[in-house]
Design a protein around this motif. Sequence first.
Motif, PDB file in Angstrom:
ATOM      1  N   LEU A  48       0.818  -1.213   0.000  1.00  0.00           N
ATOM      2  CA  LEU A  48       0.000   0.000   0.000  1.00  0.00           C
ATOM      3  C   LEU A  48       0.853   1.265   0.000  1.00  0.00           C
ATOM      4  CD1 LEU A  48      -2.708  -1.074   2.605  1.00  0.00           C
ATOM      5  CD2 LEU A  48      -2.964  -0.922   0.111  1.00  0.00           C
ATOM      6  N   SER A  68      -0.993   1.573   8.921  1.00  0.00           N
ATOM      7  CA  SER A  68      -1.912   0.710   8.185  1.00  0.00           C
ATOM      8  C   SER A  68      -3.220   1.467   8.002  1.00  0.00           C
ATOM      9  CB  SER A  68      -2.136  -0.602   8.944  1.00  0.00           C
ATOM     10  OG  SER A  68      -2.628  -0.355  10.242  1.00  0.00           O
ATOM     11  N   PRO A  69      -4.045   1.033   7.064  1.00  0.00           N
ATOM     12  CA  PRO A  69      -5.332   1.715   6.890  1.00  0.00           C
ATOM     13  C   PRO A  69      -6.116   1.715   8.199  1.00  0.00           C
ATOM     14  CG  PRO A  69      -4.941   0.202   5.074  1.00  0.00           C
ATOM     15  CD  PRO A  69      -3.870  -0.065   6.106  1.00  0.00           C
ATOM     16  N   ARG A  71      -9.470   2.106   8.593  1.00  0.00           N
ATOM     17  CA  ARG A  71     -10.646   1.265   8.370  1.00  0.00           C
ATOM     18  C   ARG A  71     -10.684   0.911   6.894  1.00  0.00           C
ATOM     19  NH1 ARG A  71     -10.591   0.829  13.082  1.00  0.00           N
ATOM     20  NH2 ARG A  71     -12.159   1.332  14.613  1.00  0.00           N
ATOM     21  N   ASN A  72     -11.266  -0.212   6.573  1.00  0.00           N
ATOM     22  CA  ASN A  72     -11.278  -0.695   5.196  1.00  0.00           C
ATOM     23  C   ASN A  72     -12.525  -0.210   4.436  1.00  0.00           C
ATOM     24  OD1 ASN A  72     -10.373  -2.032   2.955  1.00  0.00           O
ATOM     25  ND2 ASN A  72     -11.248  -3.998   3.544  1.00  0.00           N
ATOM     26  N   ARG A  73     -12.705   1.092   4.395  1.00  0.00           N
ATOM     27  CA  ARG A  73     -13.747   1.729   3.600  1.00  0.00           C
ATOM     28  C   ARG A  73     -13.101   2.919   2.894  1.00  0.00           C
ATOM     29  NH1 ARG A  73     -15.797  -2.306   4.980  1.00  0.00           N
ATOM     30  NH2 ARG A  73     -17.827  -2.673   5.938  1.00  0.00           N
ATOM     31  N   ASN A  74     -13.486   3.134   1.656  1.00  0.00           N
ATOM     32  CA  ASN A  74     -12.843   4.158   0.835  1.00  0.00           C
ATOM     33  C   ASN A  74     -12.877   5.551   1.480  1.00  0.00           C
ATOM     34  OD1 ASN A  74     -11.404   4.666  -1.603  1.00  0.00           O
ATOM     35  ND2 ASN A  74     -13.189   5.821  -2.296  1.00  0.00           N
ATOM     36  N   TYR A  76     -12.363   6.385   4.366  1.00  0.00           N
ATOM     37  CA  TYR A  76     -11.293   6.495   5.361  1.00  0.00           C
ATOM     38  C   TYR A  76      -9.897   6.513   4.729  1.00  0.00           C
ATOM     39  CZ  TYR A  76     -14.713   5.188   8.979  1.00  0.00           C
ATOM     40  OH  TYR A  76     -15.780   5.127   9.836  1.00  0.00           O
ATOM     41  N   ARG A  77      -9.788   6.638   3.426  1.00  0.00           N
ATOM     42  CA  ARG A  77      -8.498   6.469   2.754  1.00  0.00           C
ATOM     43  C   ARG A  77      -7.448   7.511   3.140  1.00  0.00           C
ATOM     44  NH1 ARG A  77     -12.189   8.303  -0.726  1.00  0.00           N
ATOM     45  NH2 ARG A  77     -11.753  10.070  -2.083  1.00  0.00           N
ATOM     46  N   LEU A 177      -7.308   1.177  -1.037  1.00  0.00           N
ATOM     47  CA  LEU A 177      -7.911   0.068  -0.310  1.00  0.00           C
ATOM     48  C   LEU A 177      -8.419  -0.987  -1.272  1.00  0.00           C
ATOM     49  CD1 LEU A 177      -9.822   2.147   2.352  1.00  0.00           C
ATOM     50  CD2 LEU A 177      -7.613   1.042   2.582  1.00  0.00           C
ATOM     51  N   ALA A 178      -8.461  -2.196  -0.792  1.00  0.00           N
ATOM     52  CA  ALA A 178      -8.928  -3.311  -1.624  1.00  0.00           C
ATOM     53  C   ALA A 178     -10.416  -3.223  -1.882  1.00  0.00           C
ATOM     54  CB  ALA A 178      -8.582  -4.626  -0.942  1.00  0.00           C
TER      55      ALA A 178
END
Length: 178
Positions: A48, A68-69, A71-74, A76-77, A177-178
Motif C-alpha cells: 500500500l 496501516s489503513p 478502516r477498510n472503507r474508501n 477512510y483512505r 484500499l482493496a
Amino acid sequence: MIRDATAADLAAITALYAREVTGGTATFEETPPSRDVMAARLEAVQALDLPWIVAQIEGELAGYAYLSPFRNRNAYRYAVEDSIYVAEPARGRGVGYALLAALVERARGLGLRHVMSVISDSATSEASIRLHARFGFDRAGTWRHAGWKFGRWIDVHVMQLDLDPTAAAPTAPGVPLA
C-alpha cells in the motif's frame, strides 16, 4: 538508526511481537503469529506504499512501527493507524519517539489527513499516551472494557493527530484500499 523494514528483520520483529502477544496488552492477539504471517503483514503494508520501519541500536532491533489503513472503507483512505512496538531493553531511550516522528513525517509526505492511535490498557500504556500527546495527538475517546486478556477487561484509548487542521480538500489519492 531508523530505516525501512526488510525481510531480514522478520525474525527479530516476530520475536518482539510474540513477547507482546504473550506478555503484554499492546495487542489483543493471544497466539503469536508465525514468521510467515508477519511476512505477509509486512508485505501487505508495503504493497500500500505505507511505511513499516525499524529502529536499531548497536545493530540490534530496538523496535518497529508501521502505518496501516484505519478502516477498510474508501471514505477512510486519508486516515491511517499507527502501531509501535519497542523492545523492553530499549524502552525509555527515545526509540518510540524516533519511530513515531518518522511515521508522522511519512504520513505528511503521503498527503494523509489523520494518524489514529488505538492504545490499549490504561494501566500500562500511560507512556504511549504521553508520547502521542507530545506529537499533538488529541484524545478522541475511550472504548471501555473493549478487550478481555489475561483474565481482565481492558480499555482502549483512541488518539488522533490532524495533519491538516485547515480541512482543505485532499491533494493526494490516499491509501489505496482493496
